[in-house]
Design a protein around this motif. Sequence first.
Motif, PDB file in Angstrom:
ATOM      1  N   HIS A 355       0.824  -1.052   0.292  1.00  0.00           N
ATOM      2  CA  HIS A 355      -0.009   0.425  -0.051  1.00  0.00           C
ATOM      3  C   HIS A 355       0.820   1.556  -0.287  1.00  0.00           C
ATOM      4  CE1 HIS A 355      -2.978   2.874   1.016  1.00  0.00           C
ATOM      5  NE2 HIS A 355      -2.932   3.297   2.297  1.00  0.00           N
ATOM      6  N   SER A 356       0.734   2.492  -0.670  1.00  0.00           N
ATOM      7  CA  SER A 356       1.688   3.273  -0.599  1.00  0.00           C
ATOM      8  C   SER A 356       0.837   4.472  -0.185  1.00  0.00           C
ATOM      9  CB  SER A 356       1.390   3.497  -2.169  1.00  0.00           C
ATOM     10  OG  SER A 356       2.152   5.005  -2.419  1.00  0.00           O
ATOM     11  N   ILE A 357       1.596   4.921   0.743  1.00  0.00           N
ATOM     12  CA  ILE A 357       0.840   7.004   0.828  1.00  0.00           C
ATOM     13  C   ILE A 357       1.820   7.505   0.466  1.00  0.00           C
ATOM     14  CG2 ILE A 357       0.884   5.155   3.627  1.00  0.00           C
ATOM     15  CD1 ILE A 357       3.824   6.612   3.932  1.00  0.00           C
ATOM     16  N   PHE A 358       2.020   7.153  -0.759  1.00  0.00           N
ATOM     17  CA  PHE A 358       2.579   8.676  -1.636  1.00  0.00           C
ATOM     18  C   PHE A 358       2.402   8.945  -2.768  1.00  0.00           C
ATOM     19  CE2 PHE A 358       6.315   6.444   0.440  1.00  0.00           C
ATOM     20  CZ  PHE A 358       6.409   7.279   2.105  1.00  0.00           C
ATOM     21  N   ASP A 359       0.723   9.221  -2.746  1.00  0.00           N
ATOM     22  CA  ASP A 359       0.646   9.493  -3.728  1.00  0.00           C
ATOM     23  C   ASP A 359       0.322  11.012  -3.874  1.00  0.00           C
ATOM     24  OD1 ASP A 359      -1.013   7.356  -3.491  1.00  0.00           O
ATOM     25  OD2 ASP A 359      -3.265   7.738  -3.123  1.00  0.00           O
ATOM     26  N   HIS A 360       1.047  11.922  -3.200  1.00  0.00           N
ATOM     27  CA  HIS A 360       0.841  12.748  -3.774  1.00  0.00           C
ATOM     28  C   HIS A 360       2.721  13.335  -3.609  1.00  0.00           C
ATOM     29  CE1 HIS A 360      -3.199  13.997  -2.530  1.00  0.00           C
ATOM     30  NE2 HIS A 360      -2.481  13.106  -1.733  1.00  0.00           N
ATOM     31  N   ALA A 361       3.883  11.927  -3.736  1.00  0.00           N
ATOM     32  CA  ALA A 361       5.143  12.321  -4.173  1.00  0.00           C
ATOM     33  C   ALA A 361       5.303  12.218  -5.047  1.00  0.00           C
ATOM     34  CB  ALA A 361       6.079  11.527  -3.050  1.00  0.00           C
ATOM     35  N   GLU A 362       6.573  12.447  -5.769  1.00  0.00           N
ATOM     36  CA  GLU A 362       7.002  12.865  -7.088  1.00  0.00           C
ATOM     37  C   GLU A 362       7.317  10.950  -7.535  1.00  0.00           C
ATOM     38  OE1 GLU A 362      10.005  15.572  -9.067  1.00  0.00           O
ATOM     39  OE2 GLU A 362       8.780  17.209  -7.670  1.00  0.00           O
ATOM     40  N   GLY A 363       7.179  11.010  -8.215  1.00  0.00           N
ATOM     41  CA  GLY A 363       8.148  10.180  -8.151  1.00  0.00           C
ATOM     42  C   GLY A 363       7.122   8.254  -7.504  1.00  0.00           C
ATOM     43  N   ALA A 364       6.773   6.952  -7.717  1.00  0.00           N
ATOM     44  CA  ALA A 364       6.222   6.303  -7.506  1.00  0.00           C
ATOM     45  C   ALA A 364       6.932   5.568  -6.831  1.00  0.00           C
ATOM     46  CB  ALA A 364       5.527   5.570  -7.984  1.00  0.00           C
ATOM     47  N   PRO A 365       6.729   4.848  -5.587  1.00  0.00           N
ATOM     48  CA  PRO A 365       8.229   3.771  -5.148  1.00  0.00           C
ATOM     49  C   PRO A 365       7.883   2.353  -5.774  1.00  0.00           C
ATOM     50  CG  PRO A 365       6.041   4.216  -3.385  1.00  0.00           C
ATOM     51  CD  PRO A 365       5.579   4.586  -5.305  1.00  0.00           C
ATOM     52  N   LYS A 366       8.754   2.115  -6.173  1.00  0.00           N
ATOM     53  CA  LYS A 366       9.905   1.175  -6.881  1.00  0.00           C
ATOM     54  C   LYS A 366      10.023  -0.356  -6.297  1.00  0.00           C
ATOM     55  CE  LYS A 366      11.721   1.710 -11.406  1.00  0.00           C
ATOM     56  NZ  LYS A 366      13.231   1.952 -11.785  1.00  0.00           N
ATOM     57  N   ALA A 367       9.365  -1.276  -6.946  1.00  0.00           N
ATOM     58  CA  ALA A 367       9.833  -2.398  -5.653  1.00  0.00           C
ATOM     59  C   ALA A 367      11.264  -2.701  -5.716  1.00  0.00           C
ATOM     60  CB  ALA A 367       9.354  -3.232  -6.516  1.00  0.00           C
ATOM     61  N   ASN A 368      12.025  -3.406  -4.535  1.00  0.00           N
ATOM     62  CA  ASN A 368      13.297  -3.630  -4.343  1.00  0.00           C
ATOM     63  C   ASN A 368      13.623  -4.655  -5.040  1.00  0.00           C
ATOM     64  OD1 ASN A 368      12.335  -3.375  -0.786  1.00  0.00           O
ATOM     65  ND2 ASN A 368      13.150  -1.604  -1.670  1.00  0.00           N
ATOM     66  N   LYS A 369      15.599  -4.262  -5.702  1.00  0.00           N
ATOM     67  CA  LYS A 369      16.148  -5.597  -6.060  1.00  0.00           C
ATOM     68  C   LYS A 369      17.315  -5.900  -5.707  1.00  0.00           C
ATOM     69  CE  LYS A 369      16.006  -4.636 -10.382  1.00  0.00           C
ATOM     70  NZ  LYS A 369      15.232  -4.440 -12.174  1.00  0.00           N
ATOM     71  N   LEU A 370      17.533  -7.090  -5.148  1.00  0.00           N
ATOM     72  CA  LEU A 370      19.337  -7.326  -4.961  1.00  0.00           C
ATOM     73  C   LEU A 370      19.701  -7.863  -6.233  1.00  0.00           C
ATOM     74  CD1 LEU A 370      21.113  -7.826  -2.928  1.00  0.00           C
ATOM     75  CD2 LEU A 370      20.206  -9.945  -2.066  1.00  0.00           C
ATOM     76  N   ILE A 371      20.470  -7.107  -6.482  1.00  0.00           N
ATOM     77  CA  ILE A 371      21.836  -7.542  -7.932  1.00  0.00           C
ATOM     78  C   ILE A 371      22.967  -8.228  -7.173  1.00  0.00           C
ATOM     79  CG2 ILE A 371      22.588  -7.114  -9.729  1.00  0.00           C
ATOM     80  CD1 ILE A 371      20.639  -4.735  -9.288  1.00  0.00           C
ATOM     81  N   ILE A 372      23.511  -9.232  -7.418  1.00  0.00           N
ATOM     82  CA  ILE A 372      24.026  -9.870  -6.634  1.00  0.00           C
ATOM     83  C   ILE A 372      25.221  -9.725  -8.506  1.00  0.00           C
ATOM     84  CG2 ILE A 372      25.468 -12.103  -5.889  1.00  0.00           C
ATOM     85  CD1 ILE A 372      22.872 -12.051  -4.318  1.00  0.00           C
ATOM     86  N   ARG A 373      26.137  -9.479  -8.770  1.00  0.00           N
ATOM     87  CA  ARG A 373      26.690  -9.300  -9.519  1.00  0.00           C
ATOM     88  C   ARG A 373      28.198 -10.229  -9.353  1.00  0.00           C
ATOM     89  NH1 ARG A 373      29.062  -6.478 -14.420  1.00  0.00           N
ATOM     90  NH2 ARG A 373      27.619  -4.917 -13.547  1.00  0.00           N
ATOM     91  N   LEU A 374      28.350 -11.487 -10.166  1.00  0.00           N
ATOM     92  CA  LEU A 374      29.220 -12.341 -10.062  1.00  0.00           C
ATOM     93  C   LEU A 374      30.722 -11.753 -10.419  1.00  0.00           C
ATOM     94  CD1 LEU A 374      27.018 -15.540 -10.759  1.00  0.00           C
ATOM     95  CD2 LEU A 374      27.121 -14.355  -8.694  1.00  0.00           C
ATOM     96  N   GLN A 375      30.682 -11.576 -11.924  1.00  0.00           N
ATOM     97  CA  GLN A 375      31.906 -10.425 -12.905  1.00  0.00           C
ATOM     98  C   GLN A 375      31.082 -10.146 -13.722  1.00  0.00           C
ATOM     99  OE1 GLN A 375      33.296 -14.913 -13.967  1.00  0.00           O
ATOM    100  NE2 GLN A 375      32.379 -14.593 -15.757  1.00  0.00           N
ATOM    101  N   PRO A 376      31.774  -8.960 -14.655  1.00  0.00           N
ATOM    102  CA  PRO A 376      33.214  -8.343 -13.457  1.00  0.00           C
ATOM    103  C   PRO A 376      32.850  -7.553 -12.648  1.00  0.00           C
ATOM    104  CG  PRO A 376      33.429  -7.449 -15.426  1.00  0.00           C
ATOM    105  CD  PRO A 376      32.362  -8.410 -15.229  1.00  0.00           C
ATOM    106  N   ASP A 377      32.708  -6.933 -11.906  1.00  0.00           N
ATOM    107  CA  ASP A 377      33.061  -5.394 -10.962  1.00  0.00           C
ATOM    108  C   ASP A 377      31.977  -6.194  -9.595  1.00  0.00           C
ATOM    109  OD1 ASP A 377      34.168  -3.766 -12.167  1.00  0.00           O
ATOM    110  OD2 ASP A 377      31.981  -3.403 -13.800  1.00  0.00           O
TER     111      ASP A 377
END
Length: 487
Positions: A355-377
Amino acid sequence: IPVQPFDYVVFGATGDLTKRKLIPALYHRFKDGQFDENSRIIGVSRSKLSDADFQNAARDAITQFVEKEYQDAAVIERFVNIFSYIINDVSNKAGWGDLKKALRDDPEVVRAFYLAVAPDLFEPIAEQLSKTKVYRRDARVVIEKPLGHDLLSSMEINDGVAKIFEEDQVYRIDHYLGKETVQNLLALRFANTLFEPVWNSAHIDHVQLTVAESVGAGTRGYYDESGALRDMIQNHMLQLLCLVAMEPPASDDANALRDEKLKVLRSLKPITNGDVAKMTVRGQYKGVSSETTSVASYQDELPEEKKGSRTETFVALKAEIENWRWSGVPFYLRTGKRMASRVSEIAIQFKPIPHSIFDHAEGAPKANKLIIRLQPDEGVKLMMMIKDPGPGGMRLREVPLNLSFAQTFSERTPEAYERLLLDVIRGSQTLFMRRDELEAAWKWVDPIREAWERSSEPPQSYVAGTWGPSGSHALIERDGRTWHEDE
Ligand code: BG6
């Protein structure tokens, strides 16, 4: 911690794997003091070389494949001194006697055989080792892919080895398991309390696994027989999937971990017949030529007799795990040669906030994402929403909580083989594939390949240097999702 002294016998001592991977890896471990002159590396092959020739080959391998800053002339000399060489043909009786003489009959000296040769030689070599009493019950044997081209042939190879060696002596390498960042998956999941409670279908929308390479494949002799499904999905990518999806094992004991991986493989929903077209995409790269670049197509790279090949250089597929934890959470896998860049990464896409309480905010909340970089960097990034600092009301912005290995650690990241080769000596099978895992993976992959073979459709073509054929994007977009780099 230094390992026990060993006699490492490398069959296929003059081959590419020995030169590019095994010798450089052993050199690094020697240089770091994990073993010393009490250990021996004994090269075995048909070529008529002397000890000195093999030592020279080892020197060359180090000069060519070890980064300059780690080449230390004095250490190299001490290292190559532990190398010796034996001429041996599998059918040549004399060579086996020499090998027996070269080995130390001391139970404190670990005996390991690395079979860096074609799999059809595994069984004859194992038999000779046994006949000539070079085999010991506590000896170890290391083998590596291609361990078959389908379930049946892989069973034959394993049966051949099993005539002599027990399963607890067999070390099947999947070098992805030796990568630091892949092992880090275990630490991330099981050494933190943070992730495990949300690591399931209640919180995760889907998972993406990408192993993209920028190099081509047509000039690699073996590749056309194999293709991306056998070369990358059956082994490396399914192993990654297992580490992401498995239940917490009770301990880090090899079988505890492998039992859990096996359960995942056995829970994979079979992709058969009608589903293959819907759930998988295969591609083959075509060339590009412009004023600035010119890249050959896969077909152009192939030798004359292989032209017209329908071998896939790219695969994308949607895997489903039928168990309590993952029901309804697709795992999208893709791998390919000649892609836009070299990157291996795992993206865990969490579900949106309820549920979002940010209806009046700029930019909608995006779902979290976990990125595991194996290679390179190498690194781990958690994409989160924050308030953009400053006046002017609530502005939401997605920013990464970013852990870069290069910035956090000053040590050199060891190559996969360094860890794996010494785990053999330590007697630790945790990072090696057990036979039943390998077979479960083939069992899942075989029907996909068979359906492709039956199909009259050729692989879709994609332009070298892109993210694969349009079908790959369609595969995920049909589900209302996009590949991570497309955003
Ligand atoms: C090998 C495949 O197992 O892995 C190759 O046979 C591939 O085709 C290689 O290029 C990729 O390994 P890495 O460590 O470079 O990601």
